[in-house]
Design an enzyme around this catalytic site. Structure first.
Site, PDB file in Angstrom:
ATOM      1  N   TYR A  94       0.862  -1.295   0.200  1.00 41.44           N
ATOM      2  CA  TYR A  94       0.114  -0.050  -0.070  1.00 41.44           C
ATOM      3  C   TYR A  94       0.886   1.167  -0.046  1.00 41.44           C
ATOM      4  CZ  TYR A  94      -3.284   3.443   1.846  1.00 41.44           C
ATOM      5  OH  TYR A  94      -3.957   4.664   1.905  1.00 41.44           O
ATOM      6  N   ASP A 170      -6.706  19.021  11.190  1.00 44.68           N
ATOM      7  CA  ASP A 170      -7.683  18.446  10.339  1.00 44.68           C
ATOM      8  C   ASP A 170      -7.060  18.792   8.909  1.00 44.68           C
ATOM      9  OD1 ASP A 170     -10.402  17.695   9.324  1.00 44.68           O
ATOM     10  OD2 ASP A 170     -10.419  19.669   8.608  1.00 44.68           O
ATOM     11  N   GLY A 171      -6.983  17.635   7.954  1.00 43.99           N
ATOM     12  CA  GLY A 171      -6.570  17.852   6.856  1.00 43.99           C
ATOM     13  C   GLY A 171      -7.051  18.809   5.937  1.00 43.99           C
ATOM     14  N   ASP A 188      -3.433   9.698   2.608  1.00 42.50           N
ATOM     15  CA  ASP A 188      -3.640   8.343   3.197  1.00 42.50           C
ATOM     16  C   ASP A 188      -4.714   8.197   4.359  1.00 42.50           C
ATOM     17  OD1 ASP A 188      -2.897   5.803   4.162  1.00 42.50           O
ATOM     18  OD2 ASP A 188      -0.971   6.595   5.411  1.00 42.50           O
TER      19      ASP A 188
HETATM   20  N1  SPD Z   1      -9.705  -0.657   4.289  1.00 44.24           N
HETATM   21  C1  SPD Z   1      -8.545   0.003   5.004  1.00 44.24           C
HETATM   22  C2  SPD Z   1      -8.061   1.208   4.384  1.00 44.24           C
HETATM   23  C3  SPD Z   1      -6.948   1.740   4.893  1.00 44.24           C
HETATM   24  C4  SPD Z   1      -5.967   2.525   4.488  1.00 44.24           C
HETATM   25  N2  SPD Z   1      -5.229   3.352   5.284  1.00 44.24           N
HETATM   26  C5  SPD Z   1      -4.021   2.523   5.359  1.00 44.24           C
HETATM   27  C6  SPD Z   1      -2.946   3.566   6.342  1.00 44.24           C
HETATM   28  C7  SPD Z   1      -1.672   3.113   6.068  1.00 44.24           C
HETATM   29  N3  SPD Z   1      -0.503   4.012   6.107  1.00 44.24           N
END
Ligand code: SPD
Length: 318
Positions: A94, A170-171, A188
């Site tokens: 990710y 808050d973003g 993110d």
């Molecule tokens: N369904 C979960 C989605 C999470 C996305 N954010 C992940 C944060 C990792 N830095």
């Protein structure tokens, strides 16, 4: 708002998220026989479980429920409001993709903003780009950062880099106060329930557009094509009405529901194609990567037919 307001299906007789405190205490005192089960209104009718070896931290912050546990096969796991955010085993799939897709699509990003991402994994990847002069991490919940500094140092160590500035804000508010400032912005976020809900709305994307420099690019967590096609179609439609070039890419990650999650990649200037990187990682950077490479950059935008057709319904073009 309680955890159950946000995740009304999150209680179970065998999972960590229980309706009553007694069950929760039972888990804290238990050993290898317990399972964490992730359930949400966002993926009705399905659930995924990880076997828990030990609960390391479990507390409510001002904003959300924060849990860290040692799992049997996925290393340490960070869970916010009942939803898995990071496992040590697959987090790179990710973090590398949400970062390097926009970063290698920019000719030389210097100013980068990360919204959310208090675990530090996204910042870790941003700092692999030597052109970067400053990374602002805008995270609303300071407890997430503190907990990750304790339990996930391989992600959070990046936050001690002198190029990193942390704003506990808050973003959306931060964006409104920083027009025309950033080369790359990465959102993110967790899922669109609870505090992250606003991060999936039109005003937030308008603020992203305004905070980018003229050749800026943003990447936003944009959910799973297996579970949220309607949300993705609507989100991409919103993005296309705001940004000059827009494309949807995805990565494979077994600990997220459906084993997959996508990203909205949006450019403020017109781009022939967002799907081809402008730069490539050098040999040293490549050594530090486990998922991203130039080939997977292009492949990430190639969607299965069912998803491509859904997005084409709205005149989608990458
Ligand atoms: N369904 C979960 C989605 C999470 C996305 N954010 C992940 C944060 C990792 N830095």
């Amino acid at each position: 708002m309680t955890t159950d307001d946000r995740h009304p299906q999150s209680s179970s007789s065998d999972g960590l998220y229980q309706d009553d405190d007694d069950e929760d205490k039972k888990l804290h005192n238990s050993n290898t026989s317990d399972w964490f089960t992730e359930r949400s209104v966002l993926w009705p009718g399905q659930a995924q479980s990880l076997q828990v070896e030990q609960v390391l931290f479990h507390q409510k912050s001002q904003f959300q429920d924060i849990l860290v546990f040692q799992s049997k096969t996925y290393g340490k796991v960070l869970v916010l409001d009942g939803v898995i955010q990071v496992t040590e085993r697959d987090e790179f799939a990710y973090q590398e993709m949400i970062v390097h897709l926009p970063m290698f699509s920019h000719h030389g990003p210097e100013q980068v903003l990360v919204i959310g991402g208090g675990d530090g994994g996204v910042v870790r990847e941003v700092l692999k780009h030597k052109s970067v002069r400053q990374v602002v991490l805008c995270e609303i919940d300071s407890m997430v950062v503190q907990v990750c500094k304790t339990y996930l140092p391989q992600l959070s160590a990046s936050l001690d880099d002198p190029r990193v500035k942390i704003e506990y804000l808050d973003g959306a508010e931060y964006l409104r106060n920083h027009p025309n400032t950033f080369d790359v912005i990465i959102t993110d976020s967790s899922d669109p329930v609870g505090p992250a809900d606003v991060l999936f709305q039109r005003p937030f994307y308008q603020s992203l557009h305004a905070a980018l420099k003229p050749d800026g690019i943003c990447a936003c967590q944009a959910e799973s094509m297996w579970l949220h096609m309607d949300l993705i179609r609507s989100l991409m439609q919103t993005c296309r009405s705001i940004f000059a070039s827009v494309a949807y890419a995805y990565t494979m990650i077994p600990s997220y529901p459906g084993g997959q999650i996508g990203f909205a990649i949006c450019s403020k200037s017109v781009r022939d194609s967002l799907t081809k990187p402008l730069r490539e990682p050098n040999a040293v950077t490549t050594q530090s990567l486990k998922y991203y490479c130039p080939e997977i950059h292009e492949a990430a935008f190639v969607l299965p037919l069912f998803a491509k057709r859904e997005l084409e319904k709205e005149d989608y073009s990458g």
